[in-house]
Every structure is written in structure tokens, then in C-alpha cells.
Scaffold this motif. Structure first.
Motif, PDB file in Angstrom:
ATOM      1  N   PRO A 330       0.807  -1.231   0.000  1.00  0.00           N
ATOM      2  CA  PRO A 330       0.000   0.000   0.000  1.00  0.00           C
ATOM      3  C   PRO A 330       0.847   1.291   0.000  1.00  0.00           C
ATOM      4  O   PRO A 330       0.487   2.257  -0.673  1.00  0.00           O
ATOM      5  N   GLU A 331       1.948   1.292   0.746  1.00  0.00           N
ATOM      6  CA  GLU A 331       2.781   2.500   0.780  1.00  0.00           C
ATOM      7  C   GLU A 331       3.408   2.777  -0.579  1.00  0.00           C
ATOM      8  O   GLU A 331       3.498   3.915  -1.028  1.00  0.00           O
ATOM      9  N   ILE A 332       3.845   1.688  -1.216  1.00  0.00           N
ATOM     10  CA  ILE A 332       4.427   1.828  -2.553  1.00  0.00           C
ATOM     11  C   ILE A 332       3.371   2.374  -3.502  1.00  0.00           C
ATOM     12  O   ILE A 332       3.618   3.296  -4.276  1.00  0.00           O
ATOM     13  N   ALA A 333       2.176   1.809  -3.406  1.00  0.00           N
ATOM     14  CA  ALA A 333       1.111   2.209  -4.327  1.00  0.00           C
ATOM     15  C   ALA A 333       0.842   3.710  -4.246  1.00  0.00           C
ATOM     16  O   ALA A 333       0.664   4.369  -5.284  1.00  0.00           O
ATOM     17  N   SER A 334       0.854   4.277  -3.031  1.00  0.00           N
ATOM     18  CA  SER A 334       0.562   5.715  -2.957  1.00  0.00           C
ATOM     19  C   SER A 334       1.754   6.555  -3.417  1.00  0.00           C
ATOM     20  O   SER A 334       1.577   7.558  -4.099  1.00  0.00           O
ATOM     21  N   LEU A 335       2.974   6.104  -3.063  1.00  0.00           N
ATOM     22  CA  LEU A 335       4.140   6.868  -3.528  1.00  0.00           C
ATOM     23  C   LEU A 335       4.302   6.755  -5.050  1.00  0.00           C
ATOM     24  O   LEU A 335       4.778   7.678  -5.711  1.00  0.00           O
ATOM     25  N   LEU A 336       3.853   5.627  -5.572  1.00  0.00           N
ATOM     26  CA  LEU A 336       3.958   5.394  -7.023  1.00  0.00           C
ATOM     27  C   LEU A 336       3.234   6.491  -7.801  1.00  0.00           C
ATOM     28  O   LEU A 336       3.747   7.038  -8.768  1.00  0.00           O
ATOM     29  N   LEU A 360      12.267   2.905  -0.603  1.00  0.00           N
ATOM     30  CA  LEU A 360      11.170   2.767   0.363  1.00  0.00           C
ATOM     31  C   LEU A 360      10.854   1.291   0.578  1.00  0.00           C
ATOM     32  O   LEU A 360      10.717   0.813   1.696  1.00  0.00           O
ATOM     33  N   TYR A 361      10.772   0.554  -0.524  1.00  0.00           N
ATOM     34  CA  TYR A 361      10.418  -0.865  -0.462  1.00  0.00           C
ATOM     35  C   TYR A 361      11.448  -1.661   0.339  1.00  0.00           C
ATOM     36  O   TYR A 361      11.103  -2.387   1.264  1.00  0.00           O
ATOM     37  N   PHE A 362      12.710  -1.466   0.014  1.00  0.00           N
ATOM     38  CA  PHE A 362      13.738  -2.289   0.662  1.00  0.00           C
ATOM     39  C   PHE A 362      13.967  -1.864   2.113  1.00  0.00           C
ATOM     40  O   PHE A 362      14.295  -2.697   2.943  1.00  0.00           O
ATOM     41  N   ASN A 363      13.776  -0.579   2.400  1.00  0.00           N
ATOM     42  CA  ASN A 363      13.923  -0.165   3.796  1.00  0.00           C
ATOM     43  C   ASN A 363      12.836  -0.744   4.676  1.00  0.00           C
ATOM     44  O   ASN A 363      13.055  -1.081   5.827  1.00  0.00           O
ATOM     45  N   GLN A 364      11.636  -0.895   4.070  1.00  0.00           N
ATOM     46  CA  GLN A 364      10.534  -1.532   4.800  1.00  0.00           C
ATOM     47  C   GLN A 364      10.872  -2.969   5.158  1.00  0.00           C
ATOM     48  O   GLN A 364      10.460  -3.489   6.162  1.00  0.00           O
TER      49      GLN A 364
END
Ligand code: GDP
Length: 366
Positions: A330-336, A360-364
Motif C-alpha cells: 500500500p505505501e508503494i502504491a501511494s508513492l507510485l 522505500l520498499y527495501f527499507n521496509q
């Protein structure tokens, strides 16, 4: 509102007020719930499949196709347990544009191989368009009239959810289940429109391309990549007035094939004409397929191709899961959305935007 036909203008056309339709449903039935089918254990699925129970096989395929994580876990366990019993089949990919006569041909091809070789045949499909239409156009039982009622044939339409890669992976897993259930002939049908051929090619031993004789320039419409994948090209509808045209098309295809580098298998793809509708030239096609199988089994290519395919599917599965994990986050989707806008507005380069998202993805994940 007054019905317009009741107006003064249309005298004589009086429309009566309708009466309410009584409910056709017995109100007492509403409380009746169909008992839920008990979910089999993995062991029960495997046992049923190995016995050749088509009902259990169908249910297992439904699990494979399900997007529910718990079904997926169960499906993987069943597949793994079936794997030692799989592989003992001839897998043939059959491709052709809509209208080329795939359904008619598969019906006839299937009956022919069952009659000539015995055993059991599964017809599966990969249809990339089914995602959009929410329903499959391929593998539909009604299209294969004779096979659909044949006791030794199992027809399953294309899985419909997900990306082409996902759909194809499910079909590949279904092949394993079918083989474990004793199906020693597998047809995988696909509609000849590009990408899906690659997916089918990566799971079959023989790739059969159905073509039609056209106006003489049929070679222009067919992608080079697809022709290069073909182990056999068959020109359908070689009947009536069309026989000469089909023969001419076959010559064109043969000439074109000469221009390609020799295939890795050492097999020279053959070109034939036939008529699915009138059942002409069917035996010749299947003699070719079995001749090919003997040839590549003898020179080791059969094993080699299957190993390469296994490797390919390992990487495909990894890629698919990584992609899903990324895009479904979900976080990726909004930043995308934000990053896409920035790129379009010229505020960020594609690379910087991609970097940000990946970070963002890998830090998560850390
Ligand atoms: P698909 O869309 O590729 O599955 O093609 P179908 O099997 O539905 O066939 C499309 C049309 O071509 C149908 O009207 C068939 O009757 C016709 N057809 C299929 N095979 C032959 C054939 O060998 N000869 C002729 N003349 N018509 C055929």
C-alpha cells in the motif's frame, strides 16, 4: 409519470397499469444454506489425483487458480506431493489466431491420438484476454464437442485472474496435477496474438502453429519470433477450393523457415496442410509430432528442454512474487502515484523516481 401512450395523442393505445409480480422464491427456502463442502487435506487431494479421480483433480486445479493465500499454500503442497508422479507425458502447444480452427482441430487431433495411442488427454489453455473479459474464450467445453464427452479427455478453460505470467504459471502447475492423475498427453492451447506463445512454448515439448492460407502475404502478418518457436507449422482448411492455396502457403512457409538459423533441437520444423473440418491429413501431423519426440528423446534434447523450462519457471515465479509484493504494497502504491506525476511533470527523472520507490520498499523489508 403518465405513460406517453396514454396521452390524448395516442387514443386507442391505452396501456394498463401492471400488477406486481409475486415472488417466485419460496420464502422458507431463504433460510436454507447449502452445506459447505469439507476441504480435503493435501493427502486426500494427492490420493484422489493419483487414483485418476477427475472430480478431485478439478478441485485441485481450482485451488491452483485461487488467489486466496490459504488456497495457494494448500495448492503448493499438493503440487509438491504430485511432482514425483509428473512428467510422464507428451506436452504439445497448439497456437493459432481466432478463426484458424483451433477448436475444430483440437477436437479431431484429440480423438486421433486417443484412438491411435490410447492413454488419457488433458486440454488446457492460456488465454491472456480472459483477464479482461472475466471469462475464458479458450478451453470452453462446448467448442470441442466430441472430446468434451470422451471418457479419457479432461478439458479445462484458461485460468482467468492475473497477469499473463500468473495465468501461465497456473497452467504449468495444472500440467503437473494432470500428469500425476495419469494424463499422458497434454495439449496447451493459446490464441495466436504474441506474448502468450512464449509462455506456452516454455512449457511444452512440441509447439504446433496453425496457420491459414491467405492472400499470399500471410508471412507478413506472422511474427518472426513465433515462427522460430514452431516445431511444426500446419496450414488448416486445405479443403475444397482452398487446397491449392494452402499448398502454396506451405511452400512459402517452408522457404521462410530455411532463412532461420537451425533450431537447437537439431529438428527441422515441418510444414503440412490439413483440414480439421474434413479430417484430412490428421494422421500425418501426429506422425510428425511422434517422430519429433523420438528424435529429441534420442539426441537428449527432450530432457534438456524440460530442464531449461524448469529453470525458466523458477525465475518466472520469483519475478512474479517480487512484482506482486512490490505493487501490492500500500505505501508503494501511494508513492507510485506521486512519483509518476513528478516524472510526467519533469520534476524527477525516471531513475530517481524508481530509486526512491525501491529504497522505500527495501527499507521496509529491513
Ligand atoms: P478457433 O477460433 O481457432 O477455435 O476456430 P474454430 O475451430 O472455431 O473454427 C473457426 C471456423 O472455421 C468455424 O466456422 C469452423 O467451422 C471453420 N473451420 C475449422 N476448420 C476448418 C477446416 O478444416 N476447413 C474449413 N473449410 N473450415 C474450417
Amino acid at each position: 409519470m403518465e405513460h406517453p401512450e396514454n396521452s390524448e395523442e395516442y387514443k386507442g393505445l391505452t396501456v394498463n397499469k401492471g400488477i406486481e409480480q409475486p415472488s417466485a422464491i419460496n420464502p422458507y427456502l431463504k433460510s436454507f444454506k447449502r452445506p459447505k463442502r469439507r476441504q480435503f487435506t493435501p493427502g486426500e487431494y494427492v490420493e484422489g489425483i493419483l487414483k485418476g479421480d477427475v472430480t478431485v483433480l478439478s478441485q485441485a486445479v481450482t485451488l491452483v487458480e485461487s488467489v486466496k493465500p490459504e488456497h495457494q499454500t494448500l495448492a503448493q503442497e499438493v503440487i509438491e506431493k504430485c511432482l514425483p508422479y509428473a512428467g510422464n507425458s507428451i506436452r504439445v502447444g497448439i497456437s493459432g489466431v481466432p478463426g484458424s480452427g483451433k477448436s475444430t482441430s483440437i477436437d479431431v487431433f484429440g480423438l486421433h491420438v486417443l484412438e491411435e495411442k490410447g492413454g488419457k488427454l488433458a486440454v488446457l489453455a492460456i488465454d491472456p484476454s480472459s483477464e479482461r473479459s472475466k471469462g475464458s474464450i479458450l478451453g470452453d467445453k462446448t467448442r470441442m464437442e466430441k472430446l468434451s464427452v470422451h471418457p479419457d479427455a479432461f478439458i479445462r478453460p484458461s485460468p482467468s485472474a492475473g497477469s499473463l505470467g500468473g495465468v501461465a504459471r497456473k497452467t504449468r502447475e495444472t500440467i503437473i496435477l494432470c500428469e500425476a492423475a495419469g494424463f499422458d498427453k497434454i495439449f496447451v492451447e493459446t490464441v495466436g496474438v504474441g506474448q502468450s506463445e512464449t509462455a506456452v512454448h516454455s512449457m511444452v515439448d512440441f509447439f504446433l502453429l496453425i496457420q491459414l492460407a491467405g492472400t499470399g502475404d500471410e508471412l507478413q502478418g506472422i511474427k518472426r519470433g513465433i515462427m522460430e518457436m514452431a516445431d511444426g507449422i500446419v496450414i488448416n482448411k486445405a479443403d475444397g477450393d482452398n487446397v491449392e492455396k494452402a499448398k502454396l502457403a506451405a511452400t512459402h512457409f517452408r522457404n521462410a523457415l530455411h532463412l532461420f538459423p537451425a533450431p537447437e533441437s537439431g529438428w527441422t520444423p515441418e510444414v503440412m496442410t490439413y483440414s480439421g473440418f474434413y479430417g484430412i491429413g490428421i494422421k500425418e501431423i501426429w506422425d510428425m509430432v511422434y517422430r519429433y519426440v523420438d528424435f529429441v528423446k534420442a539426441n537428449g534434447y527432450f530432457e534438456h528442454r524440460r530442464n531449461e523450462q524448469a529453470k525458466y519457471w523458477m525465475y518466472e515465479t520469483i519475478n512474479e512474487h517480487l512484482r506482486d509484493s512490490f505493487y501490492n504494497n500500500p505505501e508503494i502504491a501511494s508513492l507510485l502515484e506521486v512519483q509518476e506525476r513528478e516524472v510526467l511533470d519533469g520534476k524527477a527523472t525516471s531513475f530517481a523516481a524508481a530509486r526512491k520507490l525501491l529504497d522505500l520498499y527495501f527499507n521496509q523489508k529491513k
